[in-house]
Enzyme design. Structure first.
Site, short mmCIF file in Angstrom:
data_model
loop_
_atom_site.label_atom_id
_atom_site.label_comp_id
_atom_site.label_asym_id
_atom_site.label_seq_id
_atom_site.Cartn_x
_atom_site.Cartn_y
_atom_site.Cartn_z
N LYS A 74 0.83 -1.22 0.00
CA LYS A 74 0.00 0.00 0.00
C LYS A 74 0.87 1.27 0.00
CE LYS A 74 -2.02 -1.09 3.90
NZ LYS A 74 -1.23 -2.31 4.23
N ARG A 81 -9.30 1.10 9.28
CA ARG A 81 -8.79 -0.23 9.56
C ARG A 81 -9.79 -1.09 10.30
NH1 ARG A 81 -3.04 0.65 9.14
NH2 ARG A 81 -1.91 -1.26 9.50
N ARG A 90 12.23 -5.57 4.15
CA ARG A 90 11.86 -4.16 4.01
C ARG A 90 12.87 -3.25 4.71
NH1 ARG A 90 6.08 -1.80 5.24
NH2 ARG A 90 6.19 -3.13 7.08
N ARG A 114 11.94 -1.50 10.29
CA ARG A 114 10.90 -1.09 11.24
C ARG A 114 10.84 -2.06 12.42
NH1 ARG A 114 5.49 0.38 7.93
NH2 ARG A 114 4.57 -0.92 9.55
N ARG A 122 0.13 -8.68 13.74
CA ARG A 122 -0.47 -7.69 12.83
C ARG A 122 -1.35 -8.38 11.79
NH1 ARG A 122 4.67 -4.91 10.60
NH2 ARG A 122 3.26 -3.76 9.25
#
Ligand code: AP5
Length: 213
Positions: free
Chosen positions: A13, A88, A127, A160, A171
Site C-alpha cells: 500500500k 482499519r 523491508r 521497522r 499484525r
C-alpha cells in the site's frame, strides 16, 4: 478523488501510494507514517501510540480518526487524497463516512490489495526504509542502488521495529479479524476494486493506474 488503499500489512500500500501521489499530485495520508512521525518527535500522542504499535495492535480509533480529521482539512487535500492504512475497522470506516459527508465529500474508490499471508512474510524481513526521506526499499525486490544507503537522498536505511516475525504474526491476525471485514463493507457500496498485489511493484502500479482511469 478520494481513494482508500485496503490490504494486509506488507501488501504494498505504501509503495503504491507514493507512486500514485507522484503521478496524480494527491497527498498520501498514511496513519502509520503519521504515528511513526509522532513517536520520532516524542509527542504525547506518539508515546501513547508506541505501546500499541510495538505489540502489533491497532492504536485506539479516537487517535487515528483525529489525525485524519485534522490532516484532510489541509489545502493540499482539496482535489483528492489517498488514504493508506485508514480506515482499519468498521467503526473507523463509519467515522470516515460521517467526516466526509459533513464536508459534502465521499470515498470514491477502495483498492483492495489482494495477496496471501504466505507471500507477505518475505516482504517484512527484507523491508528497509530511509530514516531521512521515508523512501521504501526491499533487499531483494526493490534494492537501493547504494546498498544500505538511500539512493534518493543518501540517508541511512533502517528496519521497522514492528517487522519482527512475532509482531508481524500479530499484525496479520488483527488484519484478518478487524480490517478484512471492510472488504464486504465497501463491496456492498460498489466501491471495491481488486488489485493483484503479488506482481512486481511496477506492474502493480500499471494495473492500479488502469483501475483509476
Ligand atoms: P502501517 O504503517 O499502516 O503498516 P501496515 O498497514 O501494517 O502496512 P505496511 O506499512 O507494513 O505495509 P504496506 O502495505 O504499506 O507495504 P509496503 O509498501 O511497505 O501501520 C503500522 C501500525 O500503526 C499498525 O500496526 C498500527 O499499530 C498503527 N496504525 C496505523 N494505522 C492505524 C489505524 N488506522 N488504526 C489503528 N492503528 C493504526 O511494502 C512492504 C515491503 O514489500 C517493502 O519492502 C516494499 O519495498 C516491498 N514491496 C512492495 N510492493 C512489492 C511488490 N509488488 N513486490 C515485491 N515487493 C514489494
Amino acid at each position: 478523488m478520494i481513494v482508500v488503499f485496503l490490504g494486509p500489512p506488507g501488501s504494498g500500500k505504501g509503495t503504491q501510494a507514493k507512486l500514485l501521489s507522484k503521478q496524480k499530485h494527491w497527498p498520501q495520508l498514511s496513519t502509520g507514517d503519521m504515528l511513526r512521525a509522532s513517536i520520532e518527535k516524542k509527542t504525547r500522542l506518539g508515546e501513547e501510540a508506541q505501546a500499541f504499535m510495538d505489540q502489533g495492535k491497532l492504536v485506539p480509533d479516537s487517535v487515528v480518526i483525529r489525525l485524519i480529521e485534522e490532516r484532510n482539512k489541509e489545502s493540499d487535500c482539496r482535489l483528492g487524497f489517498i488514504l493508506d492504512g485508514f480506515p482499519r475497522n468498521i467503526s473507523q470506516a463509519q467515522a470516515l463516512d460521517q467526516m466526509l459527508s459533513r464536508q459534502m465529500r465521499k470515498v470514491d474508490w477502495v483498492i483492495f490489495f489482494d495477496i496471501l499471508d504466505v507471500e507477505l512474510v518475505k516482504r517484512f524481513s527484507g523491508r528497509r526504509t530511509c530514516v531521512q526521506c521515508g523512501s521504501m526499499f526491499h533487499l531483494e525486490s526493490v534494492p537501493s542502488k547504494l546498498g544500505n544507503q538511500c539512493d534518493q537522498c543518501g540517508g541511512v536505511l533502517s528496519q521497522r521495529p514492528d517487522d519482527q516475525p512475532e509482531v508481524v504474526e500479530k499484525r496479520l491476525a488483527i488484519y484478518h479479524e478487524q480490517t478484512e471485514p471492510l472488504v464486504g463493507f465497501y463491496s456492498q457500496q460498489n466501491k471495491l476494486k481488486n488489485l493483484d498485489a503479488r506482481l512486481p511493484a511496477l506492474e502493480v502500479f500499471n494495473r492500479l493506474s488502469d483501475l483509476l482511469k
